[in-house]
Every structure is written in C-alpha cells, then in structure tokens.
Scaffold this motif. Structure first.
Motif: not given
Length: 75
Positions: A42-44, A67-72
């Motif tokens: 998801r991050q990649a 944004l949810a993915v980027a914040s973990g």
C-alpha cells in the motif's frame, strides 16, 4: 494552479514512453493495491499512482485512502 480538465502527461523519451504506456494500462491494479492487506505494498503504490494515474479528479477521490496508507493506517 487552475485545472483545465486536461490530464498532465509525464514527458519521457521514446524508449521510456512504451514502458510508461504499458504501465498506465495496468493503473487499475495500482488502484486495487491501495487496499492490499500488506502495508508495504500500500505504501509503495502511492508514488506510482501519482505518476501513472492521469485522472487528477480520481487521485483526489482516492486521497483519503492514500493519506491513511501514508500514515500507516489501513484504508
């Protein structure tokens, strides 16, 4: 920057243009990867969507997920 409703294309040389074109053919896979159980995938996928998804409005619609993915967090 005002939106003209036109997509912005990445400028590439001829050899890379085919790679970019072929990758854009699979952009729906990248969109699906935003919901993958693996947080690393998801991050990649975030930079790939920024490069290969031509529809700016769709990127905005995906923003809460990104944004949810980027914040973990999970989407």
């Amino acid at each position: 920057m005002a939106s003209t409703g036109q997509s912005v294309r990445l400028r590439v040389d001829a050899p890379q243009a085919e790679v970019v074109s072929r990758t854009r053919e699979h952009v729906e896979d990248f969109v699906r990867y935003t919901a993958d159980p693996d947080p690393r995938l998801r991050q990649a996928v975030i930079p790939a969507l920024g490069i290969f998804l031509d529809d700016g409005y769709r990127v905005i619609a995906l923003s809460p997920v990104l944004l949810a993915v980027a914040s973990g967090c999970s989407p």
